[in-house]
Structure formats: C-alpha cells, structure tokens
Scaffold this motif. Sequence first.
Motif, PDB file in Angstrom:
ATOM      1  N   LYS A  48       0.854  -1.174   0.000  1.00  0.00           N
ATOM      2  CA  LYS A  48       0.000   0.000   0.000  1.00  0.00           C
ATOM      3  C   LYS A  48       0.895   1.231   0.000  1.00  0.00           C
ATOM      4  O   LYS A  48       1.862   1.292   0.757  1.00  0.00           O
ATOM      5  CB  LYS A  48      -0.886   0.000   1.246  1.00  0.00           C
ATOM      6  N   GLU A  95     -11.562   4.607   0.460  1.00  0.00           N
ATOM      7  CA  GLU A  95     -11.292   4.140   1.830  1.00  0.00           C
ATOM      8  C   GLU A  95     -12.142   4.909   2.843  1.00  0.00           C
ATOM      9  O   GLU A  95     -12.676   4.331   3.788  1.00  0.00           O
ATOM     10  CB  GLU A  95      -9.815   4.312   2.184  1.00  0.00           C
ATOM     11  N   TRP A  96     -12.262   6.223   2.634  1.00  0.00           N
ATOM     12  CA  TRP A  96     -13.046   7.064   3.550  1.00  0.00           C
ATOM     13  C   TRP A  96     -14.516   6.649   3.517  1.00  0.00           C
ATOM     14  O   TRP A  96     -15.145   6.488   4.551  1.00  0.00           O
ATOM     15  CB  TRP A  96     -12.864   8.533   3.175  1.00  0.00           C
ATOM     16  N   GLN A 102     -15.780   3.774   2.665  1.00  0.00           N
ATOM     17  CA  GLN A 102     -15.921   2.450   3.297  1.00  0.00           C
ATOM     18  C   GLN A 102     -15.883   2.568   4.816  1.00  0.00           C
ATOM     19  O   GLN A 102     -16.658   1.915   5.520  1.00  0.00           O
ATOM     20  CB  GLN A 102     -14.823   1.510   2.811  1.00  0.00           C
ATOM     21  N   LEU A 108      -7.035   9.438   3.926  1.00  0.00           N
ATOM     22  CA  LEU A 108      -7.433   8.258   3.169  1.00  0.00           C
ATOM     23  C   LEU A 108      -7.834   8.642   1.749  1.00  0.00           C
ATOM     24  O   LEU A 108      -8.072   9.816   1.470  1.00  0.00           O
ATOM     25  CB  LEU A 108      -8.625   7.590   3.853  1.00  0.00           C
TER      26      LEU A 108
END
Length: 149
Positions: free
Chosen positions: A4, A87-88, A90, A83
């Motif tokens: 990542k 991602e935010w 989620q 993020l």
Amino acid sequence: MSEKPLSPFHLTIGVSDLARARAFYGELLGCREGRSDACWVDFDFFGHQLVCHQVSSDPAGPVSGHNPVDGDQVPIPHFGVVLSFAEWDQLVERLRQANTRFVIEPRVRFAGKPGEQRTLFLLDPSGNALEFKAFQDVESQLFARESET
C-alpha cells in the motif's frame, strides 16, 4: 501481498503561541506553511500534515480544548490519517453500521475552496479524538492555500 502506498499522517497539536509555533516549525525547521486562520496554521511536516491550534495564551496553561474550523468545533489535540475517497467512504459505512457516535459527523469541509476535504471526528475508547479525512487529489490539496488557486 501488494504494497500500500504511504499515506500522509495528520497530527493536530495545541500550542500556547501561534507566532512562536510559526517561527519554530516554519522558520527553524523549514516546514512550508499551508492553510491558516486566526487560531490555527498547518505545516508540511516532511510530507505529513501538522496543524498547530492556539488553545491557550498562557504558556503554562492547558493546550487542549476546541477551535472553530469551517463551522465545526474541532477537538484539540487530535490525530488521524488521510485516506482515499474509497477508503473514507468504506470507513464511514462501517462506522455507521456500528452506530458510532461522531464528534463531528462525516461532511465536506472547505467546500469549493483549496483544501476541500471529506472529514469526520470520533473518539477512541480512551477519549482520544481522531480525524479521518480524504482529498480528491492529496498531492495538490493537502497543503493548498487560497492564494494558490
């Protein structure tokens, strides 16, 4: 296992004198200044976002409290992470499914301005304030200033 990419860290600290904080972080350490207001300033702290909020004018006084940022009373100190939008989103869904109590509900801050971001605040079980934020383009927006548009 795929690697990542490194995400910029976000840390907000309380300071007793904003001018001294600017001198230390900006002049002494050479951190580029980003957005600011009367009671806070953010710095490019070696690729990470460090935000200094003046929470006391007394050097011996407490360096915790709340400061206004774009209509919210932001808890000081707090820490968090930047993020991606996905991602935010989620995380927001996961937190909502868990009936999480937010200090500041998920929202867009600085809408239509440099540094527009999605943000939310919550407390950990020990009462530490955390902020999770996301930008459309982290590289250009994390430290953007009004004069750069």
